[in-house]
Design an enzyme around this catalytic site. Structure first.
Site, mmCIF file in Angstrom:
data_model
loop_
_atom_site.group_PDB
_atom_site.id
_atom_site.type_symbol
_atom_site.label_atom_id
_atom_site.label_comp_id
_atom_site.label_asym_id
_atom_site.label_seq_id
_atom_site.Cartn_x
_atom_site.Cartn_y
_atom_site.Cartn_z
ATOM 1 N N ASN A 22 48.844 -17.199 58.384
ATOM 2 C CA ASN A 22 49.056 -18.333 57.479
ATOM 3 C C ASN A 22 47.673 -18.846 57.090
ATOM 4 O O ASN A 22 47.039 -19.570 57.849
ATOM 5 C CB ASN A 22 49.874 -19.415 58.196
ATOM 6 C CG ASN A 22 50.059 -20.655 57.343
ATOM 7 O OD1 ASN A 22 49.782 -20.642 56.142
ATOM 8 N ND2 ASN A 22 50.524 -21.730 57.958
ATOM 9 N N LYS B 165 46.900 -20.914 54.872
ATOM 10 C CA LYS B 165 46.911 -22.314 54.425
ATOM 11 C C LYS B 165 46.043 -22.447 53.169
ATOM 12 O O LYS B 165 45.965 -21.508 52.373
ATOM 13 C CB LYS B 165 46.457 -23.246 55.556
ATOM 14 C CG LYS B 165 47.235 -22.976 56.857
ATOM 15 C CD LYS B 165 47.037 -24.024 57.917
ATOM 16 C CE LYS B 165 47.855 -23.647 59.152
ATOM 17 N NZ LYS B 165 47.821 -24.651 60.207
ATOM 18 N N HIS C 54 56.962 -25.452 57.003
ATOM 19 C CA HIS C 54 55.814 -25.603 57.903
ATOM 20 C C HIS C 54 55.631 -27.087 58.216
ATOM 21 O O HIS C 54 55.847 -27.945 57.360
ATOM 22 C CB HIS C 54 54.546 -25.033 57.259
ATOM 23 C CG HIS C 54 53.408 -24.947 58.228
ATOM 24 N ND1 HIS C 54 52.628 -26.039 58.539
ATOM 25 C CD2 HIS C 54 52.962 -23.930 58.997
ATOM 26 C CE1 HIS C 54 51.740 -25.675 59.458
ATOM 27 N NE2 HIS C 54 51.918 -24.405 59.745
ATOM 28 N N GLU D 109 53.137 -28.914 58.350
ATOM 29 C CA GLU D 109 52.234 -29.645 57.445
ATOM 30 C C GLU D 109 52.976 -30.075 56.181
ATOM 31 O O GLU D 109 52.696 -31.143 55.626
ATOM 32 C CB GLU D 109 51.022 -28.764 57.119
ATOM 33 C CG GLU D 109 50.072 -28.680 58.307
ATOM 34 C CD GLU D 109 49.295 -27.384 58.412
ATOM 35 O OE1 GLU D 109 49.199 -26.637 57.424
ATOM 36 O OE2 GLU D 109 48.789 -27.102 59.525
ATOM 37 N N GLU E 112 56.644 -23.620 66.118
ATOM 38 C CA GLU E 112 55.255 -24.076 66.180
ATOM 39 C C GLU E 112 55.207 -25.513 66.696
ATOM 40 O O GLU E 112 55.455 -26.458 65.935
ATOM 41 C CB GLU E 112 54.626 -24.023 64.781
ATOM 42 C CG GLU E 112 54.626 -22.634 64.169
ATOM 43 C CD GLU E 112 53.585 -22.520 63.049
ATOM 44 O OE1 GLU E 112 52.718 -21.655 63.165
ATOM 45 O OE2 GLU E 112 53.643 -23.314 62.093
ATOM 46 N N GLY F 219 46.244 -25.915 65.298
ATOM 47 C CA GLY F 219 44.874 -26.242 64.917
ATOM 48 C C GLY F 219 44.137 -27.087 65.943
ATOM 49 O O GLY F 219 43.058 -27.595 65.675
ATOM 50 N N SER G 61 47.625 -22.241 67.637
ATOM 51 C CA SER G 61 46.391 -21.806 68.314
ATOM 52 C C SER G 61 46.516 -20.425 68.963
ATOM 53 O O SER G 61 45.953 -20.184 70.036
ATOM 54 C CB SER G 61 45.935 -22.854 69.331
ATOM 55 O OG SER G 61 45.641 -24.075 68.667
HETATM 56 P P1 PGA Z 1 46.795 -22.453 64.054
HETATM 57 O O1 PGA Z 1 47.937 -22.735 62.958
HETATM 58 O O2 PGA Z 1 46.955 -21.018 64.470
HETATM 59 O O3 PGA Z 1 45.511 -22.723 63.358
HETATM 60 O O4 PGA Z 1 47.072 -23.389 65.193
HETATM 61 C C1 PGA Z 1 49.208 -22.168 63.074
HETATM 62 C C2 PGA Z 1 50.071 -22.581 61.908
HETATM 63 O O5 PGA Z 1 50.015 -23.757 61.511
HETATM 64 O O6 PGA Z 1 50.824 -21.756 61.348
#
Ligand code: PGA
Length: 253
Positions: free
Chosen positions: A9, A11, A97, A99, A169, A175, A215
């Site tokens: 992803n 982003k 997601h 976000e 997630e 993150g 992560s």
């Molecule tokens: P990350 O993000 O691996 O940077 O923690 C995962 C995601 O939001 O899909």
């Protein structure tokens, strides 16, 4: 055996030259996949066509959008619909997601519509769920995630549900560098499969890939993916580094 998937992803990252460089590094002597493994690259709309072309003819490699609109067309400036994605040969789309749930206020009801638009267009939704830290601290994460699954997916027929991928997630792990332990991931994935089995039966539930996200790195992927119900990962930060992401691909069961 259900699919084992390493999903990137990106982003809102990578300029065009950076994207080209990452693709070069990723695809130079690209990791070969067995019939049960997939690599999915969820990229910004602008790069979908370029990435699709680069992946053409590569068995098991797929490109995904990170979002789509909940209507098929109309006066929605700046938006992209599922039929548009399908008409450009995009096979997958990330839906819900955390976000987008948070920053775009996407509700469960809206996400259920997005899932429908994808399936109608022949696009495979990668449906995201996961709890915030405040929920985990009260110990109610299983009920919280079960409700997200019910609200987003339980209107689907068994045939339609068989065509989706779920990504769990935990928001506190996205993150942050804080990963769920492999035991925490497996426990939640087993719970999600149990929720699906109650509604759709064990056979259908057993077919749905459930990815872990939060992560995931080259160094922890193999342990996380070791759980019986963990079918790969949805990877943000580490997917922007070809070496890391290739380690994650190599960690797939
Ligand atoms: P990350 O993000 O691996 O940077 O923690 C995962 C995601 O939001 O899909």
């Amino acid at each position: 055996m259900r699919k084992q998937i390493a999903a990137a992803n990106w982003k809102m990252n990578l300029t065009h030259p950076e994207m080209v460089q990452l693709m070069d590094q990723l695809l130079d002597n690209a990791p070969s996949l067995n019939a049960e493994q997939e690599v999915v690259l969820a990229v910004p709309f602008l790069y979908l066509e370029a990435v699709r072309q680069r992946l053409q003819g590569m068995s098991g490699y797929r490109v995904a959008a990170q979002n789509c609109h909940h209507k098929t067309s109309g006066a929605f400036t700046g938006e992209v619909s599922a039929p548009m994605l399908a008409s450009m040969g995009i096979p997958d789309c990330v839906i819900g997601h955390s976000e987008r749930r948070e920053y775009q206020a996407e509700s469960d009801a809206l996400l259920a519509q997005k899932v429908d638009r994808c399936l109608e267009a022949g696009i495979r939704p990668i449906f995201c769920c996961g709890e915030a830290l405040s929920v985990r601290e009260t110990g109610t994460q299983n009920a919280f995630v079960a409700e997200q699954i019910r609200a987003g997916l339980f209107h689907l027929s068994p045939e339609a549900l068989s065509g989706i991928v779920i990504a769990y997630e935990p928001i506190w792990a996205i993150g942050t560098g804080k990963t769920a332990s492999s035991a925490q991931a497996q426990e939640m994935h087993e719970a999600i499969r149990g929720v699906l089995a109650e509604q759709y039966g064990a056979h259908v539930a057993g077919q749905i890939p459930i990815l872990y996200g939060g992560s995931v790195k080259g160094s922890n992927a193999a342990e996380l993916f070791g759980g019986a119900d963990v079918d790969g990962g949805l990877v943000g930060g580490a997917s922007l580094n070809a070496t890391e992401f290739r380690q994650i691909i190599a960690a797939l069961k």
